[in-house]
Design a protein around this motif. Sequence first.
Motif, mmCIF file in Angstrom:
data_model
loop_
_atom_site.group_PDB
_atom_site.id
_atom_site.type_symbol
_atom_site.label_atom_id
_atom_site.label_comp_id
_atom_site.label_asym_id
_atom_site.label_seq_id
_atom_site.Cartn_x
_atom_site.Cartn_y
_atom_site.Cartn_z
ATOM 1 N N SER A 167 0.837 -1.193 0.000
ATOM 2 C CA SER A 167 0.000 0.000 0.000
ATOM 3 C C SER A 167 0.875 1.247 0.000
ATOM 4 O O SER A 167 1.985 1.249 0.530
ATOM 5 C CB SER A 167 -0.938 -0.001 1.199
ATOM 6 O OG SER A 167 -0.205 -0.076 2.394
ATOM 7 N N PRO A 196 2.084 4.638 1.262
ATOM 8 C CA PRO A 196 2.025 5.304 2.561
ATOM 9 C C PRO A 196 1.337 6.662 2.460
ATOM 10 O O PRO A 196 1.370 7.315 1.407
ATOM 11 C CB PRO A 196 3.500 5.444 2.966
ATOM 12 C CG PRO A 196 4.275 5.317 1.713
ATOM 13 C CD PRO A 196 3.451 4.492 0.767
ATOM 14 N N ASP A 242 2.057 9.631 3.520
ATOM 15 C CA ASP A 242 2.855 10.809 3.169
ATOM 16 C C ASP A 242 3.115 10.889 1.664
ATOM 17 O O ASP A 242 3.063 11.959 1.069
ATOM 18 C CB ASP A 242 4.154 10.888 3.975
ATOM 19 C CG ASP A 242 5.030 9.652 3.899
ATOM 20 O OD1 ASP A 242 4.596 8.607 3.352
ATOM 21 O OD2 ASP A 242 6.160 9.703 4.422
ATOM 22 N N LEU A 278 8.434 1.880 -2.881
ATOM 23 C CA LEU A 278 8.215 1.583 -1.468
ATOM 24 C C LEU A 278 9.505 1.166 -0.776
ATOM 25 O O LEU A 278 9.764 1.550 0.367
ATOM 26 C CB LEU A 278 7.133 0.514 -1.303
ATOM 27 C CG LEU A 278 5.747 0.924 -1.804
ATOM 28 C CD1 LEU A 278 4.752 -0.212 -1.624
ATOM 29 C CD2 LEU A 278 5.253 2.189 -1.129
ATOM 30 N N SER A 280 11.383 3.170 2.194
ATOM 31 C CA SER A 280 11.596 2.463 3.469
ATOM 32 C C SER A 280 13.058 2.481 3.901
ATOM 33 O O SER A 280 13.360 2.307 5.083
ATOM 34 C CB SER A 280 11.100 1.023 3.382
ATOM 35 O OG SER A 280 11.955 0.251 2.566
#
Length: 148
Positions: free
Chosen positions: A89, A91, A93, A117, A121
């Motif tokens: 998914s 995020p 922000d 992502l 991360s």
Amino acid sequence: MPSAPLTVPVQGTVAHSPEGPLLRLSRRLDGHDTFLTGSLDIADSSVPVRILTLDDVTVLRPTSGFPAPADGEHWHGRLRLPHGLRPRSVPPDLDGAANQEGRSLDALDEAELRYVLTFLSESTTPDIRQARIEAVVSALPTTTGRTQ
């Protein structure tokens, strides 16, 4: 909401590395986060494994002693995932920044979304994360009907 446990039939080939045996799956394991753990039922035993999913391959690394077959040998088993499937998914922000700039995250295909992502991360500070979000959003196409 926690995901339900899942059992996945898997097969592949063996490769050995300096850290120990690696069990390369014949097909990439989709829908699972990278670096998760599970257990592999193989050859009448259950072996705890770490799941390493890269762009186009998934590798299982046993986390305890496992007498792996020789390099290149084929194997098959059942991978038990106590955490089940985890959807990828966007995020909040990143989603908020894209919406604010009138950019579309829908333009990213599955591999690009995985890359984004992972890229986010791995940010080590909030400032780096924000800079990475800005870089990603600036590369996205604008949503239809919005002028810049």
